[in-house]
Design an enzyme around this catalytic site. Sequence first.
Site, PDB file in Angstrom:
ATOM      1  N   ILE A 174       0.781  -1.254   0.111  1.00 40.44           N
ATOM      2  CA  ILE A 174       0.013  -0.086  -0.083  1.00 40.44           C
ATOM      3  C   ILE A 174       0.881   1.269   0.152  1.00 40.44           C
ATOM      4  CG2 ILE A 174      -1.793   1.310   1.282  1.00 40.44           C
ATOM      5  CD1 ILE A 174      -2.764  -1.453   2.158  1.00 40.44           C
ATOM      6  N   ARG A 254      -3.361   1.212  11.001  1.00 41.41           N
ATOM      7  CA  ARG A 254      -4.013   0.677  12.079  1.00 41.41           C
ATOM      8  C   ARG A 254      -4.146   1.757  13.355  1.00 41.41           C
ATOM      9  NH1 ARG A 254      -6.242  -2.547   9.678  1.00 41.41           N
ATOM     10  NH2 ARG A 254      -6.451  -4.801   9.818  1.00 41.41           N
ATOM     11  N   GLU A 283     -11.351   1.756  18.373  1.00 42.50           N
ATOM     12  CA  GLU A 283     -12.086   1.814  16.982  1.00 42.50           C
ATOM     13  C   GLU A 283     -13.563   1.049  17.541  1.00 42.50           C
ATOM     14  OE1 GLU A 283     -11.480   0.221  12.697  1.00 42.50           O
ATOM     15  OE2 GLU A 283     -10.174   1.788  13.421  1.00 42.50           O
ATOM     16  N   HIS A 302     -13.048   3.466   8.864  1.00 37.13           N
ATOM     17  CA  HIS A 302     -12.426   2.571   8.439  1.00 37.13           C
ATOM     18  C   HIS A 302     -12.854   1.933   7.244  1.00 37.13           C
ATOM     19  CE1 HIS A 302      -9.484  -0.767   9.975  1.00 37.13           C
ATOM     20  NE2 HIS A 302      -9.296  -0.811   8.856  1.00 37.13           N
TER      21      HIS A 302
HETATM   22  C1  GLV Z   1      -8.671  -3.715   6.555  1.00 34.66           C
HETATM   23  O1  GLV Z   1      -8.031  -2.953   7.481  1.00 34.66           O
HETATM   24  C2  GLV Z   1      -7.617  -4.520   6.191  1.00 34.66           C
HETATM   25  O2  GLV Z   1      -6.634  -5.127   7.021  1.00 34.66           O
HETATM   26  O3  GLV Z   1      -7.810  -5.241   5.477  1.00 34.66           O
END
Ligand code: GLV
Length: 338
Positions: A174, A254, A283, A302
């Site tokens: 990512i 996170r 959360e 989220h």
């Molecule tokens: C979402 O937070 C994931 O880890 O896919």
Amino acid sequence: MGYNRGAVIKQKREWIVKPKVFVTRVFPDAGLKLVQEACNADIWPDVMPPPYAVLKERSRGVDGLLCMITDRVDAAVMDAAGPQLKVISQMAVGVDNIDLNAARVRGIPVGHTPGVLTEATADLAFALLLAAARRLLEGVEYIRAGRWRTWEPKALLGADLNGATLGIIGLGRIGKAVARRAAGFNLSLLAYNPGLAPEEAAAVNARLVDFDILLRESDFISIHTPLTPQTRGLINSAALAKMKRTAILVNTARGPVVDSRALYDALKNGVIAAAALDVTDPEPLPPDSPLLTLPNLLVVPHIGSASVWTRDQMALMAARNLIAGVRGEPLPHAVPKP
Ligand code: GLV
């Protein structure tokens, strides 16, 4: 309708022979259908996750567990399930809610959904970065409060991305997808990722630096590291104090990577300019959280992977991992053993 004895016997046999699984939430049909065809599936019907005690109870005797990030899957859950438990399949890439050591010692493979949510999460990180830099939330609230009376030369001035420096914490799938997007905005890139080869960073035009250098030199900081004992609380008051006063922090990884109390203080006291979060600690954030009183904090619930295509792919991957596991086959996407 006539009584079809053959069909009833077939159905009964399938019910007996099909592996038993507990699915902790209704998830996209693409995957749910596969699970229902292959397994005798107990599907938790509520919007809210099963409480921990219920998770343990409903897992009793199952061959497979298909879970979400909201389920705490620890040794006690695995033991309550019993020694026949063959697989834990999570519909997410991050698995910090699962005790991987407990799964390893019990010989239970854990599946997850890497890759398919990379681009959607990077899109959201960029959406948050742009929204915070250009103060979109404040702009919306300004209009809703009836304060938009004219075009103002000095109102709601934000930060330019053009020519600025983006620091990426965690240059994995990512993080790299965020780096690729940054090229289109003419951002310079720094990255912090212990153990990564400099060439891997250079491939996305990022320069690997020490943590402190990234904190001091970045105009924007985006977090893309998994939650581990090493990254919990990584962004604490000391780290925030090293950032530029104009810095903007984005977290789509996170929540506990950032110390919430320290972030509140930093935003309140102008230690940094703004933050935009897709993930929080705790959360969900309680509605009376002090964080929600801050005009320079944007929070979304989220939704990094929440696009139609992405969630369908995650559902399919989670279903395939589950089905392979209950059949005793290797999981297509197993979490590496700790
Ligand atoms: C979402 O937070 C994931 O880890 O896919």
